[in-house]
Scaffold this motif. Structure first.
Motif, PDB file in Angstrom:
ATOM      1  N   GLY A 161      82.138   9.641  -8.630  1.00  0.00           N
ATOM      2  CA  GLY A 161      83.187   8.631  -8.563  1.00  0.00           C
ATOM      3  C   GLY A 161      83.574   8.311  -7.133  1.00  0.00           C
ATOM      4  N   TYR A 162      83.688   9.346  -6.287  1.00  0.00           N
ATOM      5  CA  TYR A 162      84.017   9.137  -4.877  1.00  0.00           C
ATOM      6  C   TYR A 162      82.919   8.339  -4.175  1.00  0.00           C
ATOM      7  N   LYS A 163      81.659   8.651  -4.478  1.00  0.00           N
ATOM      8  CA  LYS A 163      80.549   7.946  -3.834  1.00  0.00           C
ATOM      9  C   LYS A 163      80.525   6.484  -4.241  1.00  0.00           C
ATOM     10  N   ILE A 164      80.813   6.198  -5.505  1.00  0.00           N
ATOM     11  CA  ILE A 164      80.797   4.813  -5.969  1.00  0.00           C
ATOM     12  C   ILE A 164      81.883   4.003  -5.262  1.00  0.00           C
ATOM     13  N   VAL A 165      83.084   4.557  -5.175  1.00  0.00           N
ATOM     14  CA  VAL A 165      84.198   3.823  -4.566  1.00  0.00           C
ATOM     15  C   VAL A 165      83.996   3.671  -3.064  1.00  0.00           C
ATOM     16  N   MET A 166      83.642   4.741  -2.370  1.00  0.00           N
ATOM     17  CA  MET A 166      83.535   4.698  -0.921  1.00  0.00           C
ATOM     18  C   MET A 166      82.318   3.913  -0.459  1.00  0.00           C
ATOM     19  N   LYS A 167      81.327   3.771  -1.310  1.00  0.00           N
ATOM     20  CA  LYS A 167      80.194   2.912  -0.964  1.00  0.00           C
ATOM     21  C   LYS A 167      80.636   1.464  -0.879  1.00  0.00           C
ATOM     22  N   LYS A 168      81.576   1.079  -1.736  1.00  0.00           N
ATOM     23  CA  LYS A 168      82.129  -0.268  -1.673  1.00  0.00           C
ATOM     24  C   LYS A 168      82.944  -0.470  -0.397  1.00  0.00           C
ATOM     25  N   LEU A 169      83.597   0.608   0.071  1.00  0.00           N
ATOM     26  CA  LEU A 169      84.446   0.513   1.249  1.00  0.00           C
ATOM     27  C   LEU A 169      83.681   0.737   2.539  1.00  0.00           C
ATOM     28  N   GLY A 170      82.401   1.086   2.446  1.00  0.00           N
ATOM     29  CA  GLY A 170      81.586   1.249   3.636  1.00  0.00           C
ATOM     30  C   GLY A 170      81.687   2.615   4.273  1.00  0.00           C
ATOM     31  N   ALA A 171      82.087   3.640   3.538  1.00  0.00           N
ATOM     32  CA  ALA A 171      82.163   4.991   4.110  1.00  0.00           C
ATOM     33  C   ALA A 171      80.761   5.563   4.272  1.00  0.00           C
ATOM     34  N   ARG A 172      80.558   6.338   5.289  1.00  0.00           N
ATOM     35  CA  ARG A 172      79.238   6.896   5.563  1.00  0.00           C
ATOM     36  C   ARG A 172      79.052   8.289   4.963  1.00  0.00           C
ATOM     37  N   ALA A 173      80.095   9.064   4.893  1.00  0.00           N
ATOM     38  CA  ALA A 173      79.967  10.418   4.353  1.00  0.00           C
ATOM     39  C   ALA A 173      81.332  10.900   3.904  1.00  0.00           C
ATOM     40  N   LYS A 174      81.336  11.879   2.993  1.00  0.00           N
ATOM     41  CA  LYS A 174      82.607  12.418   2.523  1.00  0.00           C
ATOM     42  C   LYS A 174      83.199  13.352   3.571  1.00  0.00           C
ATOM     43  N   PRO A 175      84.479  13.495   3.574  1.00  0.00           N
ATOM     44  CA  PRO A 175      85.092  14.380   4.565  1.00  0.00           C
ATOM     45  C   PRO A 175      84.687  15.823   4.331  1.00  0.00           C
ATOM     46  N   PRO A 176      84.644  16.628   5.378  1.00  0.00           N
ATOM     47  CA  PRO A 176      84.231  18.027   5.208  1.00  0.00           C
ATOM     48  C   PRO A 176      85.286  18.832   4.444  1.00  0.00           C
ATOM     49  N   ASP A 177      84.809  19.893   3.818  1.00  0.00           N
ATOM     50  CA  ASP A 177      85.719  20.788   3.098  1.00  0.00           C
ATOM     51  C   ASP A 177      86.473  21.661   4.107  1.00  0.00           C
ATOM     52  N   LEU A 178      87.789  21.496   4.179  1.00  0.00           N
ATOM     53  CA  LEU A 178      88.617  22.213   5.139  1.00  0.00           C
ATOM     54  C   LEU A 178      89.658  23.040   4.406  1.00  0.00           C
ATOM     55  N   THR A 179      89.897  24.213   4.944  1.00  0.00           N
ATOM     56  CA  THR A 179      90.935  25.064   4.380  1.00  0.00           C
ATOM     57  C   THR A 179      92.299  24.617   4.907  1.00  0.00           C
ATOM     58  N   ALA A 180      93.349  25.158   4.303  1.00  0.00           N
ATOM     59  CA  ALA A 180      94.701  24.797   4.737  1.00  0.00           C
ATOM     60  C   ALA A 180      94.954  25.222   6.176  1.00  0.00           C
ATOM     61  N   ALA A 181      94.418  26.389   6.579  1.00  0.00           N
ATOM     62  CA  ALA A 181      94.626  26.858   7.952  1.00  0.00           C
ATOM     63  C   ALA A 181      93.948  25.933   8.961  1.00  0.00           C
ATOM     64  N   LYS A 182      92.722  25.461   8.635  1.00  0.00           N
ATOM     65  CA  LYS A 182      92.028  24.551   9.547  1.00  0.00           C
ATOM     66  C   LYS A 182      92.757  23.211   9.632  1.00  0.00           C
ATOM     67  N   MET A 183      93.275  22.750   8.504  1.00  0.00           N
ATOM     68  CA  MET A 183      94.023  21.493   8.519  1.00  0.00           C
ATOM     69  C   MET A 183      95.257  21.604   9.398  1.00  0.00           C
ATOM     70  N   ASP A 184      95.964  22.741   9.320  1.00  0.00           N
ATOM     71  CA  ASP A 184      97.153  22.945  10.170  1.00  0.00           C
ATOM     72  C   ASP A 184      96.788  22.960  11.646  1.00  0.00           C
ATOM     73  N   ASN A 185      95.672  23.603  11.961  1.00  0.00           N
ATOM     74  CA  ASN A 185      95.251  23.651  13.368  1.00  0.00           C
ATOM     75  C   ASN A 185      94.909  22.249  13.894  1.00  0.00           C
ATOM     76  N   ILE A 186      94.261  21.449  13.060  1.00  0.00           N
ATOM     77  CA  ILE A 186      93.894  20.097  13.481  1.00  0.00           C
ATOM     78  C   ILE A 186      95.136  19.249  13.689  1.00  0.00           C
ATOM     79  N   VAL A 187      96.087  19.334  12.750  1.00  0.00           N
ATOM     80  CA  VAL A 187      97.319  18.549  12.859  1.00  0.00           C
ATOM     81  C   VAL A 187      98.127  18.972  14.071  1.00  0.00           C
TER      82      VAL A 187
END
Length: 290
Positions: free
Chosen positions: A209-235
């Motif tokens: 489902g994600y691939k079908i929708v994002m192909k219409k929007l022109g996305a190149r790849a899905k976002p990487p799988d990130l843990t909550a700790a990595k997300m906090d560090n990035i933010v």
């Protein structure tokens, strides 16, 4: 109407474009062109492919001229994978094919020999690009639908041949039932695939489902799988926090320090206003009603 507008009708033969079992065949679909383009349209015909409708597809070719056709025959339709080009092999192949200084060169054959040498050099320097001529089947296509489509086409051809000889009530009924069965099979397959897609989205948000929708929007790849700790560090790295800085009391203006405007300044400002208009907060003007 077509003659008055200077148009030419390209429908040829007795092939009808609208066929419904139990009804008279007609030709409401026509192909029109200007008199200048009439000579370029070739091979006009009505296709017998299944369309899901009582209207049939029309096919024709537009001849762009003999010079283009000759150029296509000369250059061909070869394609190579440039990403895998070996430059050294290409240069070596071109150098090996250069004619000697004593070899006679005919002016009329120069282009042909050059294109032939380039083709041979490309064949040695890089592989051909792989491409498939077959279109991918739609997501709801099944072998059962393919078999029903073949049956529907066979019965339609039988009905068309029988209709030319006279009444074909039995053939019309068989074709009508086969067409209805094919439509029901396609609708059922689409509904089934839609339910499968909904279940897949609930199980895996980054799935089909994600691939079908994002192909219409022109996305190149899905976002990487990130843990909550990595997300906090990035933010925290992108949006760092700082201590609140106290205001400097020397730079704070008190109401008593703000000078008042004079009568002359007020008269000067009002003189710049246009007659019968009043400024609002957004800077636009509204005319007074008299």
């Amino acid at each position: 109407m077509a003659a008055r507008l200077g148009l030419v009708v390209h429908n040829t033969g007795n092939a009808t474009t609208f066929r419904r079992p139990g009804c008279e065949e007609t030709t409401p679909d026509i192909t029109l062109s200007t008199e200048r383009m009439a000579g370029s349209i070739k091979n006009w015909k009505v296709l017998e492919d299944y369309t899901g409708s009582d209207h049939h597809y029309i096919s024709f070719m537009i001849d762009t001229g003999t010079s283009t056709n000759q150029q296509r025959k000369t250059t061909g339709t070869r394609k190579w994978n440039i990403a895998k080009l070996d430059t050294s092999k290409l240069i070596s192949a071109i150098d090996d094919q250069n004619p000697s200084s004593n070899s006679p060169i005919i002016a009329g054959k120069t282009v042909e020999h050059t294109m032939l040498n380039i083709t041979r050099a490309c064949q040695k320097a890089m592989p051909k690009a792989s491409h498939s001529k077959h279109k991918a089947a739609v997501y709801w296509w099944t072998e059962n639908i393919a078999q029903l489509r073949r049956t529907c086409l066979r019965l339609r051809r039988s009905y068309t041949r029988s209709r030319r000889r006279g009444a074909a009530t039995q053939e019309a009924d068989q074709y009508k039932l086969a067409k209805k069965e094919l439509k029901h099979a396609i609708d059922d397959s689409k509904k089934k695939k839609w339910e499968e897609l909904r279940e897949d989205i609930n199980r895996n948000p980054w799935g089909l489902g994600y691939k079908i929708v994002m192909k219409k929007l022109g996305a190149r790849a899905k976002p990487p799988d990130l843990t909550a700790a990595k997300m906090d560090n990035i933010v925290n790295a992108l949006f760092p926090t700082h201590e609140t800085r106290a205001r400097d009391p020397e730079h704070i203006l008190r109401p008593t320090q703000i000078p008042r405007f004079t009568l002359e300044e007020l008269q000067l400002a009002t003189a710049k206003l246009k007659a019968n208009k009043s400024p609002d907060r957004t800077g636009s003007h509204q005319k007074f009603s008299k």
